[in-house]
Design an enzyme around this catalytic site. Structure first.
Site, PDB file in Angstrom:
ATOM      1  N   ASP A 112       0.867  -1.188   0.000  1.00  0.00           N
ATOM      2  CA  ASP A 112       0.000   0.000   0.000  1.00  0.00           C
ATOM      3  C   ASP A 112       0.892   1.223   0.000  1.00  0.00           C
ATOM      4  OD1 ASP A 112      -3.223   0.408   0.958  1.00  0.00           O
ATOM      5  OD2 ASP A 112      -1.907   2.159   1.143  1.00  0.00           O
TER       6      ASP A 112
ATOM      7  N   ARG B 119     -20.523   3.975  -8.468  1.00  0.00           N
ATOM      8  CA  ARG B 119     -19.194   3.402  -8.734  1.00  0.00           C
ATOM      9  C   ARG B 119     -18.534   4.106  -9.911  1.00  0.00           C
ATOM     10  NH1 ARG B 119     -22.848  -0.446  -7.407  1.00  0.00           N
ATOM     11  NH2 ARG B 119     -22.355  -1.983  -5.817  1.00  0.00           N
TER      12      ARG B 119
ATOM     13  N   ASP C  89     -22.585  -9.569  -6.531  1.00  0.00           N
ATOM     14  CA  ASP C  89     -24.023  -9.376  -6.794  1.00  0.00           C
ATOM     15  C   ASP C  89     -24.709 -10.739  -6.941  1.00  0.00           C
ATOM     16  OD1 ASP C  89     -23.620  -6.270  -7.780  1.00  0.00           O
ATOM     17  OD2 ASP C  89     -22.074  -7.638  -8.471  1.00  0.00           O
TER      18      ASP C  89
ATOM     19  N   ARG D 120     -25.225 -12.053  -3.575  1.00  0.00           N
ATOM     20  CA  ARG D 120     -26.368 -11.368  -2.937  1.00  0.00           C
ATOM     21  C   ARG D 120     -27.690 -11.913  -3.486  1.00  0.00           C
ATOM     22  NH1 ARG D 120     -23.161  -5.614  -3.573  1.00  0.00           N
ATOM     23  NH2 ARG D 120     -22.219  -5.615  -1.500  1.00  0.00           N
TER      24      ARG D 120
ATOM     25  N   HIS E 239     -29.020 -21.596  -8.301  1.00  0.00           N
ATOM     26  CA  HIS E 239     -28.128 -21.358  -9.442  1.00  0.00           C
ATOM     27  C   HIS E 239     -28.707 -20.195 -10.232  1.00  0.00           C
ATOM     28  CE1 HIS E 239     -26.365 -25.033  -8.122  1.00  0.00           C
ATOM     29  NE2 HIS E 239     -27.556 -25.600  -8.176  1.00  0.00           N
TER      30      HIS E 239
ATOM     31  N   HIS F 123     -21.083  -4.506 -12.680  1.00  0.00           N
ATOM     32  CA  HIS F 123     -21.166  -4.515 -11.222  1.00  0.00           C
ATOM     33  C   HIS F 123     -21.528  -3.078 -10.853  1.00  0.00           C
ATOM     34  CE1 HIS F 123     -20.400  -4.891  -7.003  1.00  0.00           C
ATOM     35  NE2 HIS F 123     -19.397  -4.041  -7.035  1.00  0.00           N
TER      36      HIS F 123
HETATM   37  N1  LIG Z   1     -15.482  -5.116  -6.744  1.00  0.00           N
HETATM   38  C1  LIG Z   1     -16.302  -5.039  -5.708  1.00  0.00           C
HETATM   39  O1  LIG Z   1     -17.292  -5.805  -5.634  1.00  0.00           O
HETATM   40  C2  LIG Z   1     -16.017  -4.061  -4.646  1.00  0.00           C
HETATM   41  C3  LIG Z   1     -15.105  -3.084  -4.881  1.00  0.00           C
HETATM   42  N2  LIG Z   1     -14.809  -2.153  -3.921  1.00  0.00           N
HETATM   43  C4  LIG Z   1     -13.833  -1.153  -4.312  1.00  0.00           C
HETATM   44  O2  LIG Z   1     -12.556  -1.506  -3.804  1.00  0.00           O
HETATM   45  C5  LIG Z   1     -11.745  -0.309  -3.726  1.00  0.00           C
HETATM   46  C6  LIG Z   1     -11.075  -0.242  -2.364  1.00  0.00           C
HETATM   47  O3  LIG Z   1     -12.057  -0.016  -1.375  1.00  0.00           O
HETATM   48  P1  LIG Z   1     -11.685   0.024   0.180  1.00  0.00           P
HETATM   49  O4  LIG Z   1     -10.716  -1.026   0.499  1.00  0.00           O
HETATM   50  O5  LIG Z   1     -12.958   0.117   0.917  1.00  0.00           O
HETATM   51  O6  LIG Z   1     -10.940   1.429   0.246  1.00  0.00           O
HETATM   52  P2  LIG Z   1      -9.842   1.859   1.331  1.00  0.00           P
HETATM   53  O7  LIG Z   1      -9.761   3.345   1.255  1.00  0.00           O
HETATM   54  O8  LIG Z   1     -10.117   1.206   2.625  1.00  0.00           O
HETATM   55  O9  LIG Z   1      -8.505   1.224   0.743  1.00  0.00           O
HETATM   56  C7  LIG Z   1      -7.921   1.659  -0.432  1.00  0.00           C
HETATM   57  C8  LIG Z   1      -6.415   1.603  -0.236  1.00  0.00           C
HETATM   58  O10 LIG Z   1      -5.787   1.915  -1.477  1.00  0.00           O
HETATM   59  C9  LIG Z   1      -4.555   2.555  -1.147  1.00  0.00           C
HETATM   60  N3  LIG Z   1      -4.051   3.281  -2.307  1.00  0.00           N
HETATM   61  C10 LIG Z   1      -4.600   4.356  -2.917  1.00  0.00           C
HETATM   62  N4  LIG Z   1      -3.808   4.747  -3.944  1.00  0.00           N
HETATM   63  C11 LIG Z   1      -2.769   3.879  -3.973  1.00  0.00           C
HETATM   64  C12 LIG Z   1      -1.620   3.771  -4.807  1.00  0.00           C
HETATM   65  N5  LIG Z   1      -1.389   4.631  -5.800  1.00  0.00           N
HETATM   66  N6  LIG Z   1      -0.745   2.765  -4.551  1.00  0.00           N
HETATM   67  C13 LIG Z   1      -0.965   1.891  -3.540  1.00  0.00           C
HETATM   68  N7  LIG Z   1      -2.022   1.966  -2.716  1.00  0.00           N
HETATM   69  C14 LIG Z   1      -2.909   2.950  -2.937  1.00  0.00           C
HETATM   70  C15 LIG Z   1      -4.931   3.491   0.002  1.00  0.00           C
HETATM   71  O11 LIG Z   1      -3.786   3.882   0.738  1.00  0.00           O
HETATM   72  C16 LIG Z   1      -5.893   2.610   0.801  1.00  0.00           C
HETATM   73  O12 LIG Z   1      -5.242   1.923   1.844  1.00  0.00           O
HETATM   74  C17 LIG Z   1     -12.724   0.854  -3.998  1.00  0.00           C
HETATM   75  O13 LIG Z   1     -12.583   1.277  -5.345  1.00  0.00           O
HETATM   76  C18 LIG Z   1     -14.077   0.248  -3.770  1.00  0.00           C
HETATM   77  O14 LIG Z   1     -15.120   0.921  -4.425  1.00  0.00           O
HETATM   78  C19 LIG Z   1     -15.407  -2.197  -2.699  1.00  0.00           C
HETATM   79  C20 LIG Z   1     -16.312  -3.174  -2.394  1.00  0.00           C
HETATM   80  C21 LIG Z   1     -16.722  -4.160  -3.367  1.00  0.00           C
HETATM   81  C1  LIG Z   2     -18.961  -1.271  -2.967  1.00  0.00           C
HETATM   82  C2  LIG Z   2     -19.384  -2.296  -3.904  1.00  0.00           C
HETATM   83  O1  LIG Z   2     -19.045  -2.269  -5.068  1.00  0.00           O
HETATM   84  C3  LIG Z   2     -20.278  -3.324  -3.444  1.00  0.00           C
HETATM   85  O2  LIG Z   2     -20.352  -3.619  -2.251  1.00  0.00           O
HETATM   86  O3  LIG Z   2     -21.012  -3.878  -4.278  1.00  0.00           O
END
Ligand SMILES: NC(=O)C1=CN([C@@H]2O[C@H](COP(=O)(O)OP(=O)(O)OC[C@H]3O[C@@H](n4cnc5c(N)ncnc54)[C@H](O)[C@@H]3O)[C@@H](O)[C@H]2O)C=CC1
Ligand SMILES: CC(=O)C(=O)O
Length: 310
Positions: free
Chosen positions: A32, A85, A145, A148, A165, A172
Protein backbone atom coordinates in the site's frame (compact mmCIF):
# COMPACT_ATOMS: atom_id res chain seq x y z
CA UNK A 1 0.76 -20.23 -3.95
CA UNK A 2 1.95 -16.64 -3.43
CA UNK A 3 -0.69 -13.90 -3.72
CA UNK A 4 -0.03 -10.17 -3.78
CA UNK A 5 -2.58 -7.56 -2.78
CA UNK A 6 -2.07 -3.91 -3.74
CA UNK A 7 -4.33 -1.72 -1.60
CA UNK A 8 -4.38 -2.85 2.01
CA UNK A 9 -7.53 -0.97 2.97
CA UNK A 10 -10.85 -2.57 3.86
CA UNK A 11 -11.21 -4.67 0.68
CA UNK A 12 -7.57 -5.73 0.39
CA UNK A 13 -7.34 -6.71 4.05
CA UNK A 14 -10.68 -8.57 3.94
CA UNK A 15 -9.39 -10.56 0.96
CA UNK A 16 -6.13 -11.32 2.79
CA UNK A 17 -8.09 -12.45 5.85
CA UNK A 18 -10.36 -14.71 3.76
CA UNK A 19 -7.35 -16.22 1.96
CA UNK A 20 -5.56 -16.87 5.25
CA UNK A 21 -8.62 -18.27 7.02
CA UNK A 22 -9.25 -20.74 4.21
CA UNK A 23 -5.55 -21.58 3.74
CA UNK A 24 -5.87 -20.88 0.01
CA UNK A 25 -2.51 -19.13 -0.31
CA UNK A 26 0.84 -20.15 1.16
CA UNK A 27 1.91 -16.50 1.28
CA UNK A 28 0.06 -13.17 1.05
CA UNK A 29 1.99 -9.92 0.56
CA UNK A 30 0.20 -6.62 1.22
CA UNK A 31 1.43 -3.48 -0.56
CA UNK A 32 0.00 0.00 0.00
CA UNK A 33 1.20 3.56 -0.50
CA UNK A 34 0.52 3.81 3.24
CA UNK A 35 3.24 1.38 4.33
CA UNK A 36 2.26 1.64 8.01
CA UNK A 37 -1.29 0.56 7.16
CA UNK A 38 -0.05 -2.44 5.18
CA UNK A 39 2.20 -3.45 8.06
CA UNK A 40 -0.56 -3.11 10.64
CA UNK A 41 -3.06 -5.10 8.54
CA UNK A 42 -0.54 -7.86 7.86
CA UNK A 43 0.35 -8.13 11.52
CA UNK A 44 -3.26 -8.20 12.67
CA UNK A 45 -4.23 -10.88 10.12
CA UNK A 46 -1.14 -12.95 10.86
CA UNK A 47 -2.28 -13.17 14.50
CA UNK A 48 -5.43 -14.96 13.34
CA UNK A 49 -3.48 -17.48 11.27
CA UNK A 50 -2.25 -19.77 14.09
CA UNK A 51 -5.88 -20.65 14.85
CA UNK A 52 -6.55 -22.09 11.40
CA UNK A 53 -3.85 -22.26 8.74
CA UNK A 54 -0.18 -21.80 7.93
CA UNK A 55 -0.47 -18.88 5.50
CA UNK A 56 2.32 -16.31 5.83
CA UNK A 57 0.86 -12.79 5.74
CA UNK A 58 3.30 -9.91 5.47
CA UNK A 59 3.62 -6.35 4.25
CA UNK A 60 6.07 -5.44 1.52
CA UNK A 61 7.03 -3.20 -1.34
CA UNK A 62 6.43 -3.90 -5.03
CA UNK A 63 9.75 -5.80 -5.09
CA UNK A 64 8.21 -8.35 -2.73
CA UNK A 65 5.60 -9.26 -5.34
CA UNK A 66 8.11 -11.27 -7.36
CA UNK A 67 6.90 -14.79 -8.05
CA UNK A 68 3.24 -14.04 -7.32
CA UNK A 69 0.70 -16.22 -9.11
CA UNK A 70 -2.12 -13.70 -8.62
CA UNK A 71 -2.05 -10.01 -7.67
CA UNK A 72 -5.27 -8.45 -6.41
CA UNK A 73 -5.66 -4.75 -7.22
CA UNK A 74 -7.80 -3.15 -4.51
CA UNK A 75 -6.07 0.25 -4.42
CA UNK A 76 -7.95 3.48 -4.93
CA UNK A 77 -10.89 5.42 -3.58
CA UNK A 78 -14.22 3.92 -2.55
CA UNK A 79 -17.73 5.40 -2.77
CA UNK A 80 -18.98 8.01 -0.35
CA UNK A 81 -22.67 7.70 0.60
CA UNK A 82 -24.83 8.25 -2.50
CA UNK A 83 -21.88 8.21 -4.92
CA UNK A 84 -22.03 5.74 -7.86
CA UNK A 85 -19.19 3.40 -8.73
CA UNK A 86 -18.76 5.02 -12.15
CA UNK A 87 -18.05 8.37 -10.47
CA UNK A 88 -14.78 6.90 -9.13
CA UNK A 89 -13.39 6.22 -12.59
CA UNK A 90 -11.10 9.22 -13.16
CA UNK A 91 -9.44 8.96 -9.75
CA UNK A 92 -8.96 5.22 -9.83
CA UNK A 93 -7.72 5.14 -13.43
CA UNK A 94 -4.94 7.49 -12.25
CA UNK A 95 -4.07 5.03 -9.46
CA UNK A 96 -3.92 2.13 -11.95
CA UNK A 97 -1.60 4.08 -14.29
CA UNK A 98 0.86 4.06 -11.39
CA UNK A 99 0.22 0.61 -9.94
CA UNK A 100 -0.13 -1.77 -12.92
CA UNK A 101 3.35 -1.05 -14.29
CA UNK A 102 4.94 -1.47 -10.85
CA UNK A 103 3.35 -4.90 -10.43
CA UNK A 104 4.26 -6.19 -13.88
CA UNK A 105 7.84 -4.94 -13.61
CA UNK A 106 8.45 -7.50 -10.85
CA UNK A 107 5.89 -10.17 -11.71
CA UNK A 108 5.34 -10.13 -15.48
CA UNK A 109 3.60 -13.52 -15.59
CA UNK A 110 1.09 -12.88 -12.82
CA UNK A 111 -2.67 -12.99 -13.17
CA UNK A 112 -4.34 -9.70 -12.21
CA UNK A 113 -7.55 -9.81 -10.18
CA UNK A 114 -9.27 -6.43 -10.12
CA UNK A 115 -11.50 -5.27 -7.25
CA UNK A 116 -11.22 -1.48 -7.50
CA UNK A 117 -14.42 0.22 -8.71
CA UNK A 118 -15.90 0.77 -11.18
CA UNK A 119 -14.59 -2.77 -11.47
CA UNK A 120 -15.59 -3.53 -15.06
CA UNK A 121 -14.07 -0.36 -16.44
CA UNK A 122 -11.00 -0.75 -14.21
CA UNK A 123 -10.60 -4.27 -15.62
CA UNK A 124 -10.66 -2.76 -19.12
CA UNK A 125 -8.11 -0.13 -18.06
CA UNK A 126 -5.84 -2.75 -16.44
CA UNK A 127 -6.03 -4.96 -19.53
CA UNK A 128 -4.95 -2.09 -21.76
CA UNK A 129 -2.21 -0.87 -19.40
CA UNK A 130 -0.78 -4.35 -18.81
CA UNK A 131 -0.88 -5.71 -22.33
CA UNK A 132 -1.71 -9.09 -20.77
CA UNK A 133 -4.14 -11.43 -22.51
CA UNK A 134 -7.70 -10.57 -21.48
CA UNK A 135 -8.26 -13.97 -19.85
CA UNK A 136 -5.46 -13.16 -17.35
CA UNK A 137 -6.95 -9.82 -16.17
CA UNK A 138 -10.07 -10.76 -14.27
CA UNK A 139 -12.46 -8.32 -12.62
CA UNK A 140 -14.46 -9.58 -9.65
CA UNK A 141 -17.39 -8.20 -11.63
CA UNK A 142 -20.74 -9.44 -10.39
CA UNK A 143 -19.41 -12.26 -8.22
CA UNK A 144 -20.67 -10.29 -5.22
CA UNK A 145 -24.02 -9.38 -6.79
CA UNK A 146 -24.54 -13.03 -7.72
CA UNK A 147 -23.87 -13.98 -4.09
CA UNK A 148 -26.37 -11.37 -2.94
CA UNK A 149 -28.95 -12.65 -5.44
CA UNK A 150 -28.48 -16.27 -4.34
CA UNK A 151 -28.59 -15.30 -0.69
CA UNK A 152 -31.89 -13.42 -1.02
CA UNK A 153 -33.44 -16.13 -3.20
CA UNK A 154 -32.30 -18.83 -0.77
CA UNK A 155 -33.78 -16.88 2.13
CA UNK A 156 -37.11 -16.48 0.32
CA UNK A 157 -37.27 -20.14 -0.72
CA UNK A 158 -35.94 -21.54 2.58
CA UNK A 159 -32.94 -23.27 0.98
CA UNK A 160 -29.15 -22.86 1.06
CA UNK A 161 -27.79 -20.19 -1.30
CA UNK A 162 -25.42 -22.85 -2.70
CA UNK A 163 -28.46 -24.73 -4.02
CA UNK A 164 -29.62 -21.67 -5.95
CA UNK A 165 -28.13 -21.36 -9.44
CA UNK A 166 -28.72 -17.79 -10.55
CA UNK A 167 -26.43 -15.12 -11.94
CA UNK A 168 -26.23 -11.36 -12.11
CA UNK A 169 -24.87 -10.21 -15.48
CA UNK A 170 -23.44 -7.02 -16.97
CA UNK A 171 -22.10 -4.16 -14.87
CA UNK A 172 -21.17 -4.51 -11.22
CA UNK A 173 -23.26 -1.44 -10.64
CA UNK A 174 -26.54 0.30 -11.23
CA UNK A 175 -27.28 -1.21 -14.68
CA UNK A 176 -26.68 -4.83 -13.64
CA UNK A 177 -29.08 -7.51 -14.89
CA UNK A 178 -30.59 -10.14 -12.61
CA UNK A 179 -31.11 -13.17 -14.85
CA UNK A 180 -34.38 -14.53 -13.49
CA UNK A 181 -35.46 -16.44 -16.58
CA UNK A 182 -32.77 -19.13 -16.41
CA UNK A 183 -32.39 -19.34 -12.60
CA UNK A 184 -32.75 -22.75 -10.96
CA UNK A 185 -33.13 -24.17 -7.47
CA UNK A 186 -31.48 -27.57 -7.41
CA UNK A 187 -32.40 -28.97 -10.82
CA UNK A 188 -35.81 -27.25 -10.98
CA UNK A 189 -36.73 -24.06 -12.77
CA UNK A 190 -36.90 -21.35 -10.10
CA UNK A 191 -40.58 -20.55 -10.63
CA UNK A 192 -41.54 -24.22 -10.45
CA UNK A 193 -39.54 -24.72 -7.24
CA UNK A 194 -41.03 -21.58 -5.68
CA UNK A 195 -44.58 -22.73 -6.48
CA UNK A 196 -43.93 -26.25 -5.16
CA UNK A 197 -42.71 -24.96 -1.78
CA UNK A 198 -45.53 -22.42 -1.56
CA UNK A 199 -43.26 -19.36 -1.91
CA UNK A 200 -44.29 -17.90 -5.25
CA UNK A 201 -42.11 -15.28 -6.89
CA UNK A 202 -44.70 -12.50 -7.07
CA UNK A 203 -43.92 -9.12 -8.62
CA UNK A 204 -43.50 -7.72 -5.08
CA UNK A 205 -41.03 -10.46 -4.13
CA UNK A 206 -39.03 -9.96 -7.33
CA UNK A 207 -38.95 -6.18 -6.85
CA UNK A 208 -37.75 -6.55 -3.24
CA UNK A 209 -35.00 -8.97 -4.26
CA UNK A 210 -33.94 -6.75 -7.17
CA UNK A 211 -33.70 -3.78 -4.80
CA UNK A 212 -31.82 -5.86 -2.22
CA UNK A 213 -29.21 -6.87 -4.79
CA UNK A 214 -28.91 -3.67 -6.84
CA UNK A 215 -28.82 -1.29 -3.89
CA UNK A 216 -26.98 -3.43 -1.31
CA UNK A 217 -23.77 -1.41 -1.52
CA UNK A 218 -25.58 1.94 -1.11
CA UNK A 219 -27.33 0.68 2.02
CA UNK A 220 -24.19 -0.82 3.57
CA UNK A 221 -22.08 2.26 2.77
CA UNK A 222 -24.76 4.47 4.38
CA UNK A 223 -24.65 2.31 7.50
CA UNK A 224 -20.92 1.66 7.95
CA UNK A 225 -18.95 3.58 5.34
CA UNK A 226 -17.84 0.73 3.06
CA UNK A 227 -18.40 -2.91 2.11
CA UNK A 228 -15.64 -5.47 2.41
CA UNK A 229 -16.50 -8.86 3.93
CA UNK A 230 -18.57 -9.93 0.91
CA UNK A 231 -16.01 -8.94 -1.69
CA UNK A 232 -13.14 -10.26 0.44
CA UNK A 233 -14.76 -13.70 0.38
CA UNK A 234 -15.58 -13.33 -3.33
CA UNK A 235 -11.96 -12.55 -4.20
CA UNK A 236 -10.79 -15.55 -2.18
CA UNK A 237 -13.35 -17.70 -4.02
CA UNK A 238 -11.92 -16.66 -7.40
CA UNK A 239 -8.35 -17.25 -6.20
CA UNK A 240 -9.32 -20.74 -4.96
CA UNK A 241 -10.64 -21.57 -8.43
CA UNK A 242 -7.33 -20.41 -9.91
CA UNK A 243 -5.07 -22.02 -7.27
CA UNK A 244 -6.71 -25.44 -7.53
CA UNK A 245 -7.50 -25.19 -11.25
CA UNK A 246 -11.08 -25.92 -10.21
CA UNK A 247 -12.86 -25.02 -13.46
CA UNK A 248 -15.60 -23.29 -11.46
CA UNK A 249 -18.30 -21.30 -13.23
CA UNK A 250 -18.28 -17.83 -11.71
CA UNK A 251 -19.71 -14.52 -12.90
CA UNK A 252 -16.61 -12.39 -13.46
CA UNK A 253 -15.60 -9.60 -15.78
CA UNK A 254 -13.00 -9.69 -18.55
CA UNK A 255 -12.65 -7.77 -21.80
CA UNK A 256 -14.72 -9.89 -24.17
CA UNK A 257 -14.61 -9.69 -27.98
CA UNK A 258 -18.40 -9.32 -28.26
CA UNK A 259 -21.38 -9.53 -25.91
CA UNK A 260 -24.97 -8.93 -27.14
CA UNK A 261 -23.60 -7.11 -30.18
CA UNK A 262 -21.29 -4.78 -28.23
CA UNK A 263 -17.62 -5.27 -29.18
CA UNK A 264 -14.62 -5.26 -26.80
CA UNK A 265 -16.44 -4.75 -23.53
CA UNK A 266 -15.59 -5.83 -19.97
CA UNK A 267 -18.63 -7.10 -18.09
CA UNK A 268 -19.79 -10.18 -16.27
CA UNK A 269 -21.27 -13.33 -17.69
CA UNK A 270 -20.65 -16.79 -16.25
CA UNK A 271 -17.15 -17.97 -17.12
CA UNK A 272 -15.08 -21.07 -16.41
CA UNK A 273 -12.11 -20.24 -14.14
CA UNK A 274 -8.96 -22.31 -13.73
CA UNK A 275 -5.21 -21.94 -13.30
CA UNK A 276 -4.78 -20.10 -16.61
CA UNK A 277 -7.47 -17.55 -15.70
CA UNK A 278 -10.71 -17.48 -17.68
CA UNK A 279 -10.91 -20.67 -19.74
CA UNK A 280 -14.24 -20.05 -21.46
CA UNK A 281 -17.15 -17.62 -21.63
CA UNK A 282 -20.73 -18.85 -21.28
CA UNK A 283 -23.56 -16.79 -22.72
CA UNK A 284 -26.79 -17.70 -20.90
CA UNK A 285 -30.14 -17.94 -22.65
CA UNK A 286 -32.09 -14.84 -21.66
CA UNK A 287 -35.57 -13.49 -22.30
CA UNK A 288 -36.14 -10.39 -24.43
CA UNK A 289 -36.24 -7.94 -21.51
CA UNK A 290 -33.02 -9.34 -20.06
CA UNK A 291 -31.22 -9.11 -23.41
CA UNK A 292 -32.24 -5.50 -23.81
CA UNK A 293 -31.14 -4.70 -20.23
CA UNK A 294 -27.79 -6.38 -20.95
CA UNK A 295 -27.35 -4.33 -24.15
CA UNK A 296 -27.95 -1.17 -22.09
CA UNK A 297 -25.46 -2.26 -19.41
CA UNK A 298 -22.81 -3.22 -21.99
CA UNK A 299 -23.28 0.10 -23.79
CA UNK A 300 -22.77 2.08 -20.56
CA UNK A 301 -19.58 0.15 -19.79
CA UNK A 302 -18.22 0.40 -23.31
CA UNK A 303 -18.76 4.17 -23.39
CA UNK A 304 -17.12 4.58 -19.96
CA UNK A 305 -14.11 2.51 -20.98
CA UNK A 306 -13.75 4.43 -24.24
CA UNK A 307 -13.75 7.70 -22.29
CA UNK A 308 -10.60 6.84 -20.32
CA UNK A 309 -7.38 8.33 -21.74
CA UNK A 310 -4.39 6.05 -21.23
N1 LIG B 1 -15.48 -5.12 -6.74
C1 LIG B 1 -16.30 -5.04 -5.71
O1 LIG B 1 -17.29 -5.80 -5.63
C2 LIG B 1 -16.02 -4.06 -4.65
C3 LIG B 1 -15.10 -3.08 -4.88
N2 LIG B 1 -14.81 -2.15 -3.92
C4 LIG B 1 -13.83 -1.15 -4.31
O2 LIG B 1 -12.56 -1.51 -3.80
C5 LIG B 1 -11.75 -0.31 -3.73
C6 LIG B 1 -11.07 -0.24 -2.36
O3 LIG B 1 -12.06 -0.02 -1.37
P1 LIG B 1 -11.69 0.02 0.18
O4 LIG B 1 -10.72 -1.03 0.50
O5 LIG B 1 -12.96 0.12 0.92
O6 LIG B 1 -10.94 1.43 0.25
P2 LIG B 1 -9.84 1.86 1.33
O7 LIG B 1 -9.76 3.35 1.25
O8 LIG B 1 -10.12 1.21 2.63
O9 LIG B 1 -8.51 1.22 0.74
C7 LIG B 1 -7.92 1.66 -0.43
C8 LIG B 1 -6.42 1.60 -0.24
O10 LIG B 1 -5.79 1.91 -1.48
C9 LIG B 1 -4.56 2.55 -1.15
N3 LIG B 1 -4.05 3.28 -2.31
C10 LIG B 1 -4.60 4.36 -2.92
N4 LIG B 1 -3.81 4.75 -3.94
C11 LIG B 1 -2.77 3.88 -3.97
C12 LIG B 1 -1.62 3.77 -4.81
N5 LIG B 1 -1.39 4.63 -5.80
N6 LIG B 1 -0.74 2.77 -4.55
C13 LIG B 1 -0.97 1.89 -3.54
N7 LIG B 1 -2.02 1.97 -2.72
C14 LIG B 1 -2.91 2.95 -2.94
C15 LIG B 1 -4.93 3.49 0.00
O11 LIG B 1 -3.79 3.88 0.74
C16 LIG B 1 -5.89 2.61 0.80
O12 LIG B 1 -5.24 1.92 1.84
C17 LIG B 1 -12.72 0.85 -4.00
O13 LIG B 1 -12.58 1.28 -5.35
C18 LIG B 1 -14.08 0.25 -3.77
O14 LIG B 1 -15.12 0.92 -4.43
C19 LIG B 1 -15.41 -2.20 -2.70
C20 LIG B 1 -16.31 -3.17 -2.39
C21 LIG B 1 -16.72 -4.16 -3.37
C1 LIG C 1 -18.96 -1.27 -2.97
C2 LIG C 1 -19.38 -2.30 -3.90
O1 LIG C 1 -19.05 -2.27 -5.07
C3 LIG C 1 -20.28 -3.32 -3.44
O2 LIG C 1 -20.35 -3.62 -2.25
O3 LIG C 1 -21.01 -3.88 -4.28
Amino acid sequence: MKVGIVGAGMVGSAAAYALAMQGIASEVVLVDKDADLALAQAEDISHAVPFVSATTVRAGSYRDLDGTFVVVLAAGVNQKPGETRLELLGRNAAVFREVVGEVLAVSPDTLLLIATNPVDVMTHVATRLSGLPARRVIGSGTILDTARFRSLLGRHLGIAPQSVHAYVLGEHGDSEVLAWSNARAGSLALVSFADQVGKPLTEEVRAAIDDGVRNAAYKIIKGKGSTYYGIGAGLARIIRAIALDQRDILSVSIVTPEVVGIPEVALSIPRVIGAAGVLSDLMPELDVAEVSALVRSATILKESADSVPL
